[in-house]
Design an enzyme around this catalytic site. Structure first.
Site, PDB file in Angstrom:
ATOM      1  N   ASP A   1       1.116  -1.569   0.037  1.00 37.33           N
ATOM      2  CA  ASP A   1       0.597  -0.245   0.012  1.00 37.33           C
ATOM      3  C   ASP A   1       0.781   1.413  -0.282  1.00 37.33           C
ATOM      4  O   ASP A   1       2.190   1.323   0.209  1.00 37.33           O
ATOM      5  CB  ASP A   1      -0.909   0.343   0.850  1.00 37.33           C
ATOM      6  CG  ASP A   1      -2.155  -1.102   1.206  1.00 37.33           C
ATOM      7  OD1 ASP A   1      -1.902  -2.085   0.275  1.00 37.33           O
ATOM      8  OD2 ASP A   1      -2.360  -1.462   2.908  1.00 37.33           O
TER       9      ASP A   1
HETATM   10  N1  URA Z   1      -1.288  -5.697   4.093  1.00 32.41           N
HETATM   11  C1  URA Z   1      -1.543  -4.494   3.781  1.00 32.41           C
HETATM   12  O1  URA Z   1      -3.140  -4.328   4.613  1.00 32.41           O
HETATM   13  N2  URA Z   1      -1.167  -3.917   3.438  1.00 32.41           N
HETATM   14  C2  URA Z   1       0.533  -4.262   2.224  1.00 32.41           C
HETATM   15  O2  URA Z   1       0.394  -3.326   2.006  1.00 32.41           O
HETATM   16  C3  URA Z   1       0.375  -5.628   2.234  1.00 32.41           C
HETATM   17  C4  URA Z   1      -0.269  -6.394   3.246  1.00 32.41           C
END
Ligand code: URA
Length: 242
Positions: free
Chosen positions: A117
């Site tokens: 993310d």
């Molecule tokens: N899980 C998440 O919520 N975000 C990420 O970036 C990776 C795994």
């Protein structure tokens, strides 16, 4: 798996070793470049993954040497190679740091393996090895991914057990995972999952009314982030990954 490449024709031709951007642009404007048999003169044309590109009637392809890069992704960076909103991408981070590797990055077509993310930091692998990417991201491969999360209140032992057994996100149960305390304050949690669902860790915590404050991936397969600083990157060997 579809990879979203958005590489402009001038960059593509430069990758193929056809000279500077200015030179390849003159080839395009002169009508000497074809994409899937059609002459292209628009410099903004993007080249899809499996396209056939010819210059003066001869097919051209970028070099195929495999490159594996481990990046410690900073916060506020998108895990794509191009962002329509103009946000900083992981390729921008590679280009900036360190400068001496810019030339290499102009000669390979790198893309990230999976996504982190915008606000997640940590281990992100970039490669031009499509087979390895498929293997690492295929649900049947079961590659462990380890995250360190901080959350907005202490997590109870019962909540850890619930999360480890599996919870329903987006209507589908998660596979068994491992949620463990890292510190006595019970807000620092190590999470080991082998799935790669969208925002999985954040959504799992949310099922227990827990908000993730920071999230860092520290391991994927055999590869560990180690003490690589945020924004730094290094070459790794395939054998270090899987
Ligand atoms: N899980 C998440 O919520 N975000 C990420 O970036 C990776 C795994």
């Amino acid at each position: 798996m579809i990879y979203f490449f958005c590489m402009r024709v001038n960059k593509y031709l430069a990758l193929c070793g056809l000279g500077s951007r200015r030179h390849v642009e003159s080839l395009i404007i002169a009508g000497r470049v074809k994409l899937n048999g059609q002459i292209i003169t628009n410099l903004a044309t993007t080249i899809p993954t499996d396209a056939t590109v010819t210059v003066n009637g001869r097919p051209v392809t970028p070099p195929t040497d495999k490159v594996y890069i481990l990046l410690n992704k900073p916060d506020g960076v998108v895990s794509t190679t191009y962002d329509p909103q103009g946000r900083r991408t992981v390729l921008d981070v590679l280009r900036d740091n360190p400068k001496q590797y810019q030339k290499l990055l102009q000669t390979v077509r790198l893309y990230p393996v999976g996504r982190l993310d915008y606000h997640t930091t940590g281990l992100l692998l970039l490669t031009n090895d499509g087979d390895l990417t498929k293997k690492l991201t295929h649900p049947s491969t079961h590659v462990d991914k380890v995250y360190l999360a901080t959350v907005d209140r202490p997590v109870t032992k019962q909540e850890l057990d619930t999360l480890s057994r599996g919870v329903s996100i987006d209507g589908v149960m998660t596979a068994p995972a491992l949620f463990e305390y890292v510190k006595h304050d019970r807000t620092h949690i190590q999470v080991t999952i082998h799935e790669g669902r969208n925002r999985q860790v954040r959504k799992m915590f949310a099922t227990q009314d827990l908000n993730v404050v920071t999230l860092t991936r520290v391991q994927e397969g055999k590869l560990r982030l180690g003490n690589l600083a945020l924004g730094d990157w290094q070459f790794v060997r395939k054998s270090q990954i899987i």
